[in-house]
Design a protein around this motif. Sequence first.
Motif, PDB file in Angstrom:
ATOM      1  N   ASN A  99       0.110  12.212 -11.114  1.00  0.00           N
ATOM      2  CA  ASN A  99       0.794  11.290 -12.027  1.00  0.00           C
ATOM      3  C   ASN A  99       2.114  10.835 -11.408  1.00  0.00           C
ATOM      4  OD1 ASN A  99      -1.148  11.803 -14.172  1.00  0.00           O
ATOM      5  ND2 ASN A  99      -0.136  13.783 -14.395  1.00  0.00           N
ATOM      6  N   GLY A 100       2.544   9.642 -11.801  1.00  0.00           N
ATOM      7  CA  GLY A 100       3.880   9.186 -11.425  1.00  0.00           C
ATOM      8  C   GLY A 100       4.009   8.548 -10.065  1.00  0.00           C
ATOM      9  N   LYS A 101       2.888   8.342  -9.344  1.00  0.00           N
ATOM     10  CA  LYS A 101       2.989   7.759  -7.996  1.00  0.00           C
ATOM     11  C   LYS A 101       3.648   6.388  -8.024  1.00  0.00           C
ATOM     12  CE  LYS A 101      -1.468   7.853  -7.223  1.00  0.00           C
ATOM     13  NZ  LYS A 101      -1.918   8.596  -8.397  1.00  0.00           N
ATOM     14  N   THR A 102       3.130   5.521  -8.884  1.00  0.00           N
ATOM     15  CA  THR A 102       3.613   4.143  -8.883  1.00  0.00           C
ATOM     16  C   THR A 102       5.053   4.056  -9.370  1.00  0.00           C
ATOM     17  OG1 THR A 102       1.373   3.293  -9.194  1.00  0.00           O
ATOM     18  CG2 THR A 102       3.187   1.817  -9.763  1.00  0.00           C
ATOM     19  N   THR A 103       5.387   4.787 -10.430  1.00  0.00           N
ATOM     20  CA  THR A 103       6.766   4.765 -10.926  1.00  0.00           C
ATOM     21  C   THR A 103       7.730   5.303  -9.876  1.00  0.00           C
ATOM     22  OG1 THR A 103       6.027   5.021 -13.220  1.00  0.00           O
ATOM     23  CG2 THR A 103       8.307   5.611 -12.730  1.00  0.00           C
ATOM     24  N   THR A 104       7.353   6.393  -9.199  1.00  0.00           N
ATOM     25  CA  THR A 104       8.208   6.949  -8.157  1.00  0.00           C
ATOM     26  C   THR A 104       8.362   5.976  -6.999  1.00  0.00           C
ATOM     27  OG1 THR A 104       7.512   9.186  -8.764  1.00  0.00           O
ATOM     28  CG2 THR A 104       8.531   8.908  -6.604  1.00  0.00           C
ATOM     29  N   LYS A 105       7.265   5.335  -6.623  1.00  0.00           N
ATOM     30  CA  LYS A 105       7.328   4.323  -5.562  1.00  0.00           C
ATOM     31  C   LYS A 105       8.281   3.200  -5.928  1.00  0.00           C
ATOM     32  CE  LYS A 105       4.334   1.266  -5.782  1.00  0.00           C
ATOM     33  NZ  LYS A 105       4.068  -0.035  -6.403  1.00  0.00           N
TER      34      LYS A 105
END
Length: 433
Positions: A99-105
Amino acid sequence: MTIEQLYSLYKEHHSVSTDTRNIIPDSIFFALRGERFNANEFAGQALASGAKWAVVDEAKYATDERYILVENVLATLQDLARYHRGQLNIPFIGITGTNGKTTTKELLHAVLSQRFKTYATKGNLNNHIGVPLTVLSINDDIEMAVIEMGANHQEEIAFLCDIARPTHGLITNVGKAHLEGFGSFEGVKKAKGELYDFLKTHDGVLFLQGDNEHLREMEIQRGISKIVRYGFSSANDVIGRLEYANPLLCVSWKVHDAAVYHTVSTQLTGSYNTENILAAVTVGHYFGMDDDHISQGIEAYAPTNNRSQITRTTHNTIIADYYNANVSSMEAALANMAVIEADHKVIVLGDMFELGENTQEEHRHVVDRALAIGADRTIFVGEAFYAHQNTKAEFYETTDATKKAFRERPIVNSTVLLKASRGMAFEKLTEVL
């Protein structure tokens, strides 16, 4: 034609295209195949629309010198991206996780862009096609690259690392998702850990959520030497804390030996995003950015695409988080609802996909967890959830049936969580909220 010769053509304009609806002038068109299409058939249209060259793998379509005939178009695209990556001497930060890959990117891009010319994966182009396209979008004036990598089977991350060759990397977390492909939670850890394997082999730098026991275990198993830790305990290099989630997050952070915290008001909701924010802070600090620029980048980031996105309608505050869903992200979203301060809370959850033989067990677990929140209304949507209906909540088999129920019994003056897998089409529900 060798890959070096193809690369010289690519260097003329630094652009490739794969969709005849969006041809970049003078680009190289790659005629990719899919389950329902064969772009070889449209190569001529691509040239007519402005492409300079067309790479095809069926000889009958290569009718003049503008066509480049190869054995496999996708493999050629990937090889070209590998070759281009080899010419780039800049930091490549690889990101994966459940979870959170895109937001972190996006957060990393927002922070690093305060100082560096930064290129990050567009949208969700994080697979065996998207990563090569991302790499080929990086031109010579880019100073920093942020590459998102997704997977639903073993060895996919390893394959993407071979193309993107990250010099730095992080795994946001590991959880129960794509269990059909990974087989088990241990399978998830093994697959995501392929990024750690690459960093270990190539002496890369790992940014580690130091309080996550699963990520610590995975790192220890590999013996990575270059690690920068972030988290909530004093043992980390960057330390953070959640000030409040109401529903937007306010987060404080500091480097390990600093005397004071920096407080940042964000445009993000979801207490689980505190870790993603700390990851971006840590990367910015590692690359020498000053504290004010880091905080400015965090504050400037506004989420889109229904990921932790706040939408205020005439009647309600909606937490739109239905781009995707799995067991871990469901639990995180529910934990966030538990701490949000709101007079009236409504929870609306839709089915989670790709759980295989774990489908019924995991949906039952989410039902129990959601009911424990004690929201004013708790609503479950989809066939998997419907199998666990009880008198303590509302259950509907389809999104359309739920929409009809909301018209008959409106939700007003509430903070509403909408969380589901993308296929549940929860955007329909916002129309009646």
